[in-house]
Design an enzyme around this catalytic site. Structure first.
Site, PDB file in Angstrom:
ATOM      1  CG  ASP A  21     148.937 -16.141 -10.511  1.00 18.92           C
ATOM      2  OD1 ASP A  21     148.508 -15.268 -11.292  1.00 18.92           O
ATOM      3  OD2 ASP A  21     149.335 -17.255 -10.894  1.00 18.92           O
ATOM      4  NE  ARG A  25     144.388 -18.256 -13.343  1.00 16.70           N
ATOM      5  CZ  ARG A  25     145.266 -18.840 -12.550  1.00 16.70           C
ATOM      6  NH1 ARG A  25     145.134 -20.112 -12.240  1.00 16.70           N
ATOM      7  NH2 ARG A  25     146.274 -18.153 -12.067  1.00 16.70           N
ATOM      8  CD1 TRP A  26     137.632 -14.630  -7.453  1.00 17.22           C
ATOM      9  CD2 TRP A  26     137.608 -12.538  -8.297  1.00 17.22           C
ATOM     10  NE1 TRP A  26     136.659 -13.918  -6.793  1.00 17.22           N
ATOM     11  CE2 TRP A  26     136.630 -12.640  -7.293  1.00 17.22           C
ATOM     12  CE3 TRP A  26     137.779 -11.327  -8.969  1.00 17.22           C
ATOM     13  CZ2 TRP A  26     135.821 -11.558  -6.938  1.00 17.22           C
ATOM     14  CZ3 TRP A  26     136.974 -10.244  -8.615  1.00 17.22           C
ATOM     15  CH2 TRP A  26     136.012 -10.373  -7.612  1.00 17.22           C
ATOM     16  CG  HIS A  38     144.504  -6.675 -12.433  1.00 16.72           C
ATOM     17  ND1 HIS A  38     145.170  -7.840 -12.098  1.00 16.72           N
ATOM     18  CD2 HIS A  38     144.520  -6.607 -13.787  1.00 16.72           C
ATOM     19  CE1 HIS A  38     145.575  -8.432 -13.226  1.00 16.72           C
ATOM     20  NE2 HIS A  38     145.189  -7.714 -14.250  1.00 16.72           N
ATOM     21  CB  THR A  67     160.714  -8.650 -16.205  1.00 10.94           C
ATOM     22  OG1 THR A  67     161.417  -8.249 -15.033  1.00 10.94           O
ATOM     23  CG2 THR A  67     161.430  -8.139 -17.434  1.00 10.94           C
ATOM     24  CG  ASN A  69     153.141  -9.605 -15.124  1.00  9.99           C
ATOM     25  OD1 ASN A  69     153.248  -9.502 -13.902  1.00  9.99           O
ATOM     26  ND2 ASN A  69     152.721 -10.729 -15.695  1.00  9.99           N
ATOM     27  NE  ARG A 191     153.380 -20.527 -13.941  1.00  6.10           N
ATOM     28  CZ  ARG A 191     152.283 -21.140 -14.391  1.00  6.10           C
ATOM     29  NH1 ARG A 191     152.242 -22.449 -14.442  1.00  6.10           N
ATOM     30  NH2 ARG A 191     151.223 -20.437 -14.778  1.00  6.10           N
ATOM     31  CB  ILE A 192     159.616 -19.711  -8.686  1.00  4.47           C
ATOM     32  CG1 ILE A 192     159.782 -20.967  -7.811  1.00  4.47           C
ATOM     33  CG2 ILE A 192     160.316 -18.530  -8.040  1.00  4.47           C
ATOM     34  CD1 ILE A 192     159.249 -20.848  -6.404  1.00  4.47           C
ATOM     35  CB  SER A 193     156.238 -16.760 -12.093  1.00  6.93           C
ATOM     36  OG  SER A 193     155.289 -17.758 -12.389  1.00  6.93           O
ATOM     37  CD  GLU A 204     159.664 -25.006   4.822  1.00  7.99           C
ATOM     38  OE1 GLU A 204     158.868 -25.759   4.224  1.00  7.99           O
ATOM     39  OE2 GLU A 204     160.817 -25.352   5.127  1.00  7.99           O
TER      40      GLU A 204
HETATM   41  C1  IPE Z   1     153.468 -13.862 -11.584  1.00 12.44           C
HETATM   42  O1  IPE Z   1     152.193 -14.124 -12.057  1.00 12.44           O
HETATM   43  C2  IPE Z   1     153.696 -12.394 -11.510  1.00 12.44           C
HETATM   44  C3  IPE Z   1     152.904 -11.658 -10.532  1.00 12.44           C
HETATM   45  C4  IPE Z   1     152.064 -12.159  -9.679  1.00 12.44           C
HETATM   46  C5  IPE Z   1     153.105 -10.236 -10.534  1.00 12.44           C
HETATM   47  P1  IPE Z   1     151.934 -14.464 -13.603  1.00 12.44           P
HETATM   48  O2  IPE Z   1     150.489 -14.722 -13.752  1.00 12.44           O
HETATM   49  O3  IPE Z   1     152.513 -13.400 -14.454  1.00 12.44           O
HETATM   50  O4  IPE Z   1     152.807 -15.782 -13.782  1.00 12.44           O
HETATM   51  P2  IPE Z   1     152.696 -16.955 -14.846  1.00 12.44           P
HETATM   52  O5  IPE Z   1     152.755 -16.329 -16.212  1.00 12.44           O
HETATM   53  O6  IPE Z   1     151.400 -17.645 -14.624  1.00 12.44           O
HETATM   54  O7  IPE Z   1     153.851 -17.848 -14.547  1.00 12.44           O
HETATM   55  C1  IPE Z   2     148.020 -11.680 -10.879  1.00  6.84           C
HETATM   56  O1  IPE Z   2     146.869 -12.136 -11.493  1.00  6.84           O
HETATM   57  C2  IPE Z   2     148.295 -10.226 -11.127  1.00  6.84           C
HETATM   58  C3  IPE Z   2     149.429  -9.956 -12.019  1.00  6.84           C
HETATM   59  C4  IPE Z   2     150.204 -10.849 -12.556  1.00  6.84           C
HETATM   60  C5  IPE Z   2     149.701  -8.576 -12.344  1.00  6.84           C
HETATM   61  P1  IPE Z   2     146.821 -12.522 -13.036  1.00  6.84           P
HETATM   62  O2  IPE Z   2     146.537 -11.287 -13.804  1.00  6.84           O
HETATM   63  O3  IPE Z   2     148.066 -13.236 -13.421  1.00  6.84           O
HETATM   64  O4  IPE Z   2     145.571 -13.480 -13.113  1.00  6.84           O
HETATM   65  P2  IPE Z   2     145.510 -14.897 -13.832  1.00  6.84           P
HETATM   66  O5  IPE Z   2     146.673 -15.696 -13.335  1.00  6.84           O
HETATM   67  O6  IPE Z   2     145.591 -14.627 -15.305  1.00  6.84           O
HETATM   68  O7  IPE Z   2     144.205 -15.464 -13.416  1.00  6.84           O
HETATM   69 MG    MG Z   3     148.636 -15.172 -13.341  1.00  4.48          MG
END
Ligand code: IPE
Ligand code: IPE
Ligand code: MG
Length: 246
Positions: A21, A25-26, A38, A67, A69, A191-193, A204
């Site tokens: 994740d 933001r990065w 990405h 799902t 996403n 969180r576990i998302s 853990e």
């Molecule tokens: C969880 O990340 C899904 C993946 C890393 C593929 P998200 O960025 O989608 O999760 P939330 O929305 O912050 O919980």
């Molecule tokens: C994780 O990074 C990749 C996927 C969920 C596909 P994010 O795209 O969620 O990046 P942030 O959390 O918005 O920074």
């Molecule tokens: Mg994210």
């Protein structure tokens, strides 16, 4: 990079799962668009896999696309699917040469045709490899997985008195895969998302502020070292655990 001396090679987890994740933001913090984040995350996948393989981890599960996403802007979803295809095409020779078995969990049927084909090609080609299994969670969510499991159990005519932990586990996408001992999430979110809700029951959890595109081998090793310092009690008392270890 040598394996750090603070890691005990005898106590390496069999299965590590990662919520990758923080790509968006990065990228934003570096003045780029989310897609660039990405693309940059691919290096972190490579490094984590390498670290896991060197340590003797047998399963590495990466949450690559949930799902939920699918609800992101169309351009981002398309870019992620495109990246998936390009990454598999670009990496498969090396994965195969390194003994990596590719596998996937999730609603694979609903991926675009090109993704499905490359993924299936990669899975077929590496099916006899045994160094490490790399499991991509794609179009995956745990509630989807559990709903599917229940539907199939009902279709199979499973009786109420036959239902138990073990039976349920055989209906999940992860059948034949041990539960992860360690789950890592990058980017500071705790969180576990919707990831592996059943399988993480006693894992853990390790959270790091590092954004995924900056996650390196050293970060993976750090997570393992911290994991090894934890006492996993599974509901027992600390005294019982210490006695068993002696
Ligand atoms: C969880 O990340 C899904 C993946 C890393 C593929 P998200 O960025 O989608 O999760 P939330 O929305 O912050 O919980
Ligand atoms: C994780 O990074 C990749 C996927 C969920 C596909 P994010 O795209 O969620 O990046 P942030 O959390 O918005 O920074
Ligand atoms: Mg994210």
């Amino acid at each position: 990079m040598a394996i750090p001396s603070n890691i005990n090679p005898e106590k390496v987890p069999q299965h590590v799962a990662i919520i990758m994740d923080g790509n968006g933001r990065w990228a934003k913090s570096h003045g780029h668009d989310r897609i660039y984040g990405h693309l940059s995350g691919v290096r972190s996948v490579r490094e984590s896999l390498e670290a896991a393989r060197e340590l003797g981890v047998k399963y590495l599960t990466l949450y690559a696309f949930s799902t939920e996403n699918w609800n992101r802007p169309k351009e981002e979803v398309e870019a992620l699917m495109d990246l998936l295809v390009k990454t598999i095409v670009g990496e498969i020779d090396e994965l195969d040469a390194n003994g990596v078995r590719l596998d996937a969990i999730g609603d694979i049927e609903h991926l675009p045709e090109s993704c499905k084909n490359e993924l299936q090609g990669g899975i077929d080609r590496t099916k006899d490899n045994s160094e490490i299994t790399l499991i991509l969670a794609l179009s995956y969510s745990s509630r989807w997985e559990i709903v599917e499991a229940i539907k199939r159990m009902m279709a199979d005519g499973v009786k109420a008195e036959e239902v138990n932990d073990n039976l349920i586990a055989t209906y999940l996408c992860t059948k034949n895969i041990p539960d992860p001992e360690l789950m890592i999430r990058t980017s500071g979110e705790q969180r576990i998302s919707n990831f592996l809700l059943w399988q993480l029951a006693y894992s853990e959890l390790y959270f790091t502020e590092t954004y995924w595109p900056e996650f390196r081998k050293a970060d993976f090793f750090e997570a393992i070292a911290e994991f090894q310092g934890r006492e996993r009690r599974f509901g027992k008392t600390s005294e019982q655990i210490i006695l068993k270890d002696k």
